[in-house]
Design a protein around this motif. Structure first.
Motif, PDB file in Angstrom:
ATOM      1  N   ARG A 168       0.842  -1.205   0.000  1.00  0.00           N
ATOM      2  CA  ARG A 168       0.000   0.000   0.000  1.00  0.00           C
ATOM      3  C   ARG A 168       0.880   1.260   0.000  1.00  0.00           C
ATOM      4  N   PHE A 169       1.952   1.219   0.729  1.00  0.00           N
ATOM      5  CA  PHE A 169       2.914   2.328   0.764  1.00  0.00           C
ATOM      6  C   PHE A 169       3.440   2.593  -0.652  1.00  0.00           C
ATOM      7  N   VAL A 170       3.955   1.544  -1.277  1.00  0.00           N
ATOM      8  CA  VAL A 170       4.532   1.692  -2.623  1.00  0.00           C
ATOM      9  C   VAL A 170       3.463   2.119  -3.628  1.00  0.00           C
ATOM     10  N   HIS A 171       2.242   1.610  -3.473  1.00  0.00           N
ATOM     11  CA  HIS A 171       1.144   1.985  -4.370  1.00  0.00           C
ATOM     12  C   HIS A 171       0.914   3.490  -4.371  1.00  0.00           C
ATOM     13  N   TRP A 172       0.796   4.074  -3.170  1.00  0.00           N
ATOM     14  CA  TRP A 172       0.508   5.512  -3.100  1.00  0.00           C
ATOM     15  C   TRP A 172       1.690   6.350  -3.577  1.00  0.00           C
ATOM     16  N   VAL A 173       2.894   5.863  -3.297  1.00  0.00           N
ATOM     17  CA  VAL A 173       4.069   6.607  -3.773  1.00  0.00           C
ATOM     18  C   VAL A 173       4.164   6.545  -5.288  1.00  0.00           C
ATOM     19  N   SER A 174       3.988   5.360  -5.856  1.00  0.00           N
ATOM     20  CA  SER A 174       4.083   5.217  -7.316  1.00  0.00           C
ATOM     21  C   SER A 174       2.995   6.028  -8.022  1.00  0.00           C
ATOM     22  N   LYS A 175       1.803   6.090  -7.429  1.00  0.00           N
ATOM     23  CA  LYS A 175       0.719   6.872  -8.016  1.00  0.00           C
ATOM     24  C   LYS A 175       1.025   8.369  -7.941  1.00  0.00           C
ATOM     25  N   ALA A 176       1.499   8.831  -6.786  1.00  0.00           N
ATOM     26  CA  ALA A 176       1.778  10.260  -6.606  1.00  0.00           C
ATOM     27  C   ALA A 176       2.989  10.704  -7.417  1.00  0.00           C
ATOM     28  N   ARG A 177       4.014   9.849  -7.491  1.00  0.00           N
ATOM     29  CA  ARG A 177       5.244  10.214  -8.195  1.00  0.00           C
ATOM     30  C   ARG A 177       5.204   9.833  -9.672  1.00  0.00           C
ATOM     31  N   LYS A 178       4.071   9.220 -10.094  1.00  0.00           N
ATOM     32  CA  LYS A 178       3.891   8.838 -11.499  1.00  0.00           C
ATOM     33  C   LYS A 178       5.020   7.919 -11.983  1.00  0.00           C
ATOM     34  N   LYS A 179       5.268   6.899 -11.178  1.00  0.00           N
ATOM     35  CA  LYS A 179       6.287   5.900 -11.501  1.00  0.00           C
ATOM     36  C   LYS A 179       5.695   4.502 -11.315  1.00  0.00           C
ATOM     37  N   SER A 180       6.383   3.498 -11.821  1.00  0.00           N
ATOM     38  CA  SER A 180       5.899   2.130 -11.679  1.00  0.00           C
ATOM     39  C   SER A 180       6.196   1.602 -10.278  1.00  0.00           C
ATOM     40  N   TYR A 181       5.492   0.550  -9.918  1.00  0.00           N
ATOM     41  CA  TYR A 181       5.722  -0.102  -8.622  1.00  0.00           C
ATOM     42  C   TYR A 181       7.180  -0.524  -8.513  1.00  0.00           C
ATOM     43  N   GLU A 182       7.708  -1.073  -9.612  1.00  0.00           N
ATOM     44  CA  GLU A 182       9.087  -1.565  -9.620  1.00  0.00           C
ATOM     45  C   GLU A 182      10.095  -0.434  -9.413  1.00  0.00           C
ATOM     46  N   ASP A 183       9.805   0.726 -10.006  1.00  0.00           N
ATOM     47  CA  ASP A 183      10.695   1.880  -9.843  1.00  0.00           C
ATOM     48  C   ASP A 183      10.783   2.300  -8.379  1.00  0.00           C
ATOM     49  N   ILE A 184       9.629   2.380  -7.733  1.00  0.00           N
ATOM     50  CA  ILE A 184       9.608   2.813  -6.324  1.00  0.00           C
ATOM     51  C   ILE A 184      10.192   1.732  -5.427  1.00  0.00           C
ATOM     52  N   ASP A 185       9.875   0.480  -5.709  1.00  0.00           N
ATOM     53  CA  ASP A 185      10.397  -0.625  -4.910  1.00  0.00           C
ATOM     54  C   ASP A 185      11.927  -0.651  -4.953  1.00  0.00           C
ATOM     55  N   SER A 186      12.494  -0.282  -6.106  1.00  0.00           N
ATOM     56  CA  SER A 186      13.957  -0.317  -6.265  1.00  0.00           C
ATOM     57  C   SER A 186      14.664   0.731  -5.402  1.00  0.00           C
ATOM     58  N   VAL A 187      13.961   1.822  -5.059  1.00  0.00           N
ATOM     59  CA  VAL A 187      14.565   2.846  -4.185  1.00  0.00           C
ATOM     60  C   VAL A 187      13.932   2.816  -2.791  1.00  0.00           C
ATOM     61  N   GLY A 188      13.059   1.803  -2.585  1.00  0.00           N
ATOM     62  CA  GLY A 188      12.383   1.646  -1.301  1.00  0.00           C
ATOM     63  C   GLY A 188      13.128   0.652  -0.427  1.00  0.00           C
ATOM     64  N   GLY A 189      12.412  -0.357   0.042  1.00  0.00           N
ATOM     65  CA  GLY A 189      13.058  -1.348   0.894  1.00  0.00           C
ATOM     66  C   GLY A 189      13.542  -0.783   2.216  1.00  0.00           C
ATOM     67  N   GLY A 190      12.986   0.396   2.607  1.00  0.00           N
ATOM     68  CA  GLY A 190      13.380   1.007   3.865  1.00  0.00           C
ATOM     69  C   GLY A 190      14.594   1.911   3.772  1.00  0.00           C
ATOM     70  N   ARG A 191      15.141   2.117   2.576  1.00  0.00           N
ATOM     71  CA  ARG A 191      16.382   2.895   2.449  1.00  0.00           C
ATOM     72  C   ARG A 191      16.132   4.389   2.634  1.00  0.00           C
ATOM     73  N   ILE A 192      17.025   5.028   3.383  1.00  0.00           N
ATOM     74  CA  ILE A 192      16.942   6.468   3.586  1.00  0.00           C
ATOM     75  C   ILE A 192      17.837   7.182   2.576  1.00  0.00           C
ATOM     76  N   TRP A 193      17.418   8.410   2.214  1.00  0.00           N
ATOM     77  CA  TRP A 193      18.142   9.214   1.236  1.00  0.00           C
ATOM     78  C   TRP A 193      18.263  10.642   1.733  1.00  0.00           C
ATOM     79  N   SER A 194      19.290  11.321   1.291  1.00  0.00           N
ATOM     80  CA  SER A 194      19.365  12.761   1.526  1.00  0.00           C
ATOM     81  C   SER A 194      18.399  13.447   0.567  1.00  0.00           C
ATOM     82  N   GLY A 195      18.043  14.703   0.864  1.00  0.00           N
ATOM     83  CA  GLY A 195      17.168  15.449  -0.037  1.00  0.00           C
ATOM     84  C   GLY A 195      17.771  15.600  -1.412  1.00  0.00           C
ATOM     85  N   THR A 196      19.087  15.805  -1.475  1.00  0.00           N
ATOM     86  CA  THR A 196      19.782  15.935  -2.763  1.00  0.00           C
ATOM     87  C   THR A 196      19.584  14.694  -3.601  1.00  0.00           C
ATOM     88  N   ARG A 197      19.794  13.521  -2.989  1.00  0.00           N
ATOM     89  CA  ARG A 197      19.666  12.249  -3.710  1.00  0.00           C
ATOM     90  C   ARG A 197      18.192  11.960  -4.034  1.00  0.00           C
TER      91      ARG A 197
END
Length: 586
Positions: A464-493
């Motif tokens: 459900r998390f990835v669904h809402w992010v992929s919908k809002a960011r206009k990306k595929s589930y796979e795209d969001i999952d690849s940068v998800g998995g609990g990973r933290i990022w700086s604002g720049t990245r």
């Protein structure tokens, strides 16, 4: 009968005691309020606006709620980030303000707040007015702010703590095993490191990678800012940090951290000269907080408004005011939705996340609000896990370079003390009506069926998390999952990988909101409103937060989360969208 009258008398005495204590606090609060309501400050000709140790920059009105202000009269004055930025902008055009002096050894502010203030001071310098800085024993955060000055001076016995950034992860696994305490951990994402202290005796390769990447991003950004202001190369200042050259005052001037070593009174004479003050006269100084007070009441409230809705702190279910409580926060959303004068909303998020259920409730209400009014999001120090999740109800997301964001992942932690109990000769038997009536107990932990269902719940929440992010960011589930998995990022990245739209300040977000709503002239209204000390005390007397607030007002900020964990453990239960990291520059 005698016993009855004793009990009645005891109850009467107790009522009078409680009433007396309440009346005492009531009058103390009234007295404090009356003393704080001093005459309006007048700005005099030749004034130097001063950032000093008495200033604490906060992100949200909810951070300025002290139930017992008389216990912290010497604490730094808390001022909203937006008010500080507005003060600098106003001072730029104010003929009575001749310049700004930065005298903060310690930065009572977050990394993104310092970044925003730094940017405003850079803009201030374009006016031709001076910005000078002075320090004694200067922390890294204090120097990050002070280094923006055209000239920076250090006490002859002073030091600058420029060291770089580090993260220390405390691991509890061996300690828990020693005493027979186990924690069942269920998570989605190799990078969801909030649970690692209970799983491993050293941090994982994935966690080491994400921490190294994030800290490098933040440090490289901050170091480049400092080096640019000091007109030195990044490599030179890297050597300074690696060698701890700033610890010795003579090295601070030799390697470009400071321009000159001066006593404070010498610096005062320098400011008088810059401000055009006569030698026999005292320098006209005015703190940032008092400068804000000098014009705040005169601000015109226009018919067309932009609401700044502050989402600050961890996310919990229920009602409360010292963090993001779903029921209380949703009430603020409804107020904004019903207010026809409010044409757009800036959602200012400074949250590491928390309860998945509460985050989802808030997201839905924000999505409903977005149907009526544009929502622009501005990230503070943290917009991670649940904090990032609620940003998905937006038209545009601004992040600061130094924001800790992402952490798209879910976890649950379930402790059991079976081995500890056995070691102490304690055991239990269970009688149940159904196969999983006791799928979890503290003495037995999770049953296999219970673990399987909770794992499914975690996976469903992650989807459900990835669904809402992929919908809002206009990306595929796979795209969001690849940068998800609990990973933290700086604002720049996060900007580079598409988790946010742009890099900017709170003021940038407000300007964008005005543009989206096609407003030319508007005023700003903050939500939630700041409550008085008395109002807060009355609320807390009717809630379980009173103990946390009273004790919390006596300890430092970094100990408050541990205090909450002890006093309110129920807030850590359930499926969580949360990141454990609290990154500080100082």
């Amino acid at each position: 009968m005698k016993s009855f009258f004793k009990n009645v008398l005891a109850n009467i005495v107790a009522i009078f005691l409680v009433g007396g204590i309440f009346i005492f606090f009531f009058f103390v609060l009234m007295l404090v309020g009356s003393l704080s309501g001093s005459d309006k400050v007048k700005v005099k000709e030749g004034t130097v606006l001063t950032f000093d140790q008495a200033l604490q920059i906060i992100d949200s009105p909810s951070q300025d709620q002290d139930p017992f202000p008389f216990l912290s009269q010497n604490a730094p004055k808390k001022v909203l980030l937006y008010d500080v930025l507005e003060a600098i902008r106003k001072a730029k055009e104010d003929d009575k303000i001749k310049g700004i002096s930065i005298e903060t050894d310690f930065a009572f502010a977050g990394m993104t707040q310092l970044d925003n203030v730094r940017a405003a001071l850079e803009d201030f310098k374009k006016s031709g007015k001076f910005v000078y800085g002075y320090g004694n024993m200067v922390s890294q955060g204090g120097y990050y702010l002070g280094s923006v000055a055209q000239q920076y001076y250090l006490n002859p016995m002073g030091a600058v703590e420029l060291t770089g950034m580090a993260s220390e992860v405390v691991l509890y696994k061996d300690f828990f095993e020693k005493y027979g305490v186990e924690v069942d951990v269920i998570r989605h994402g190799d990078f969801k490191a909030a649970v690692e202290p209970f799983l491993y005796s050293e941090i994982s390769d994935e966690n080491r990678l994400q921490l190294n990447t994030m800290l490098s991003d933040l440090w490289n950004r901050n170091l480049s800012q400092i080096a640019s202001s000091r007109k030195r190369s990044v490599q030179e200042f890297t050597t300074v940090a690696d060698s701890l050259y700033g610890i010795l005052p003579e090295n601070a001037t030799k390697y470009g951290l400071a321009d000159k070593l001066l006593q404070k009174s010498q610096y005062e004479e320098l400011l008088k000269e810059k401000a055009g003050t006569k030698k026999d006269k005292d320098l006209e100084r005015l703190s940032v907080s008092k400068y804000i007070d000098s014009y705040k009441e005169d601000k015109e409230k226009k018919d067309q408004r932009i609401a700044v809705l502050y989402a600050s702190g961890a996310i919990y279910s229920g009602k409360g005011s010292d963090a993001i409580y779903s029921e209380t926060f949703i009430e603020e959303i409804h107020k904004i939705k019903k207010n026809e004068d409010i044409k757009a909303v800036v959602l200012r998020i400074n949250s590491p996340g928390g309860s998945a259920n509460a985050s989802d409730e808030i997201l839905y209400e924000l999505q409903e609000l977005k149907k009526k009014k544009p929502i622009i999001v501005s990230f503070g120090d943290y917009a991670a896990s649940g904090g990032y999740y609620i940003a998905m109800a937006s038209d545009y997301i601004y992040s600061d370079h130094n924001t800790v964001t992402g952490s798209i992942g879910v976890f649950g932690m379930i402790p059991n003390v079976e081995k500890l109990a056995e070691n102490q000769g304690i055991r239990s038997d269970i009688v149940q009506t159904n196969a999983n009536a006791a799928y979890y107990t503290l003495l037995h932990g999770l049953t296999p069926s219970g673990r399987m269902m909770i794992q499914k719940s975690i996976e469903g929440t992650y989807d459900r998390f990835v669904h809402w992010v992929s919908k809002a960011r206009k990306k595929s589930y796979e795209d969001i999952d690849s940068v998800g998995g609990g990973r933290i990022w700086s604002g720049t990245r996060a900007k580079e990988i598409g988790l946010v739209d742009g890099l900017g300040t709170l003021e940038d977000a407000i300007a964008m909101a005005g543009k989206k709503a096609k407003l030319k002239d508007y005023s700003i209204e903050s939500f939630p409103k700041k409550t008085s000390a008395l109002e807060q005390l009355l609320k807390d007397l009717n809630s379980q937060q009173v103990l946390y607030r009273v004790v919390g007002s006596l300890v430092s900020e970094d100990k408050k989360e541990m205090l909450r964990f002890i006093l309110e453990p129920q807030k850590q239960s359930g499926v969580l969208m949360e990141t454990p990291y609290r990154v500080k520059i100082n």
